[in-house]
Design an enzyme around this catalytic site. Structure first.
Site, PDB file in Angstrom:
ATOM      1  CB  SER A 173       2.386  -2.099   0.291  1.00  0.00           C
ATOM      2  OG  SER A 173       1.549  -3.059  -0.292  1.00  0.00           O
ATOM      3  CB  SER A 174       3.470  -4.555   5.024  1.00  0.00           C
ATOM      4  OG  SER A 174       4.651  -3.764   5.010  1.00  0.00           O
TER       5      SER A 174
END
Length: 205
Positions: A173-174
């Protein structure tokens, strides 16, 4: 559907150990751990997927460089900026928002705050890919998050890209930010779901 090569270690290593533990320790705790490792491997297959898409075609378009949900749309005296959050369920490869030439790739070390934190795009580790064409500069920022510890660029200085070409991937996730010239008319808003290479971020006036 294909898998990006950066995902292979995350898929095959837990799969191998999972199979060994599941069968060697059948009926024991090792068997449970093995099954969990196999499930982790299957999740990584899903996470590192590279689905076939139809790139949106058209004149003077700026396309989304990533999949995710729009966190913010803003502008200042120099540029317009769209920030997108990528959950672990989103496709994590990035694409060029426009046709142009890669003129700079800059890596910035930093922290690993949650990608949705307001200051994450400033202080977190990130990779900045600058693409230029006759209409100006476009900066694609790959930003690490609390789980994403690696931003990978697939392009180098001097590469000539078409809109929608693959340029990199972020592991887990980013956030991805796109900085654009002021002459781009924005076509999306906060909380919109976007698809890399498909969703139109804006049009060049």
């Amino acid at each position: 559907m294909s898998i990006v090569k950066e995902g292979y270690p995350f898929i095959f290593i837990p799969l191998l150990f999972g199979i060994i533990l599941a069968f060697a320790g059948y009926g024991s705790l090792f068997s449970v751990i093995g099954i969990l490792l196999i499930l982790l491997s299957l999740f990584c297959v899903y996470f590192f997927r590279d689905p076939k898409i139809e790139i949106t075609k058209g004149e003077r378009l700026v396309l989304s460089p990533c999949n995710g949900r729009v966190l913010e749309v803003s502008e200042n005296e120099n540029e317009k900026v769209i920030r997108v959050f990528l959950s672990v369920l989103d496709v994590h490869l990035q694409r060029s928002p426009v046709a142009g030439k890669v003129t700079r790739i800059e890596y910035k070390p930093g922290k690993f705050l949650k990608a949705m934190e307001p200051e994450a795009h400033i202080v977190n580790e990130q990779n900045i890919i600058t693409i230029e064409n006759e209409n100006g500069k476009y900066l694609v920022k790959q930003i690490a998050g609390i789980l994403a510890r690696r931003c990978v660029s697939w392009v180098k200085n001097g590469d000539v890209l078409a809109a929608g070409d693959k340029i990199g991937v972020i592991k887990f996730s980013s956030q991805v930010d796109l900085h654009m010239p002021k002459n781009v008319e924005i076509k999306i808003k906060k909380d919109d779901k976007v698809v890399s290479g498909v969703t139109i971020f804006g049009t060049i006036k």
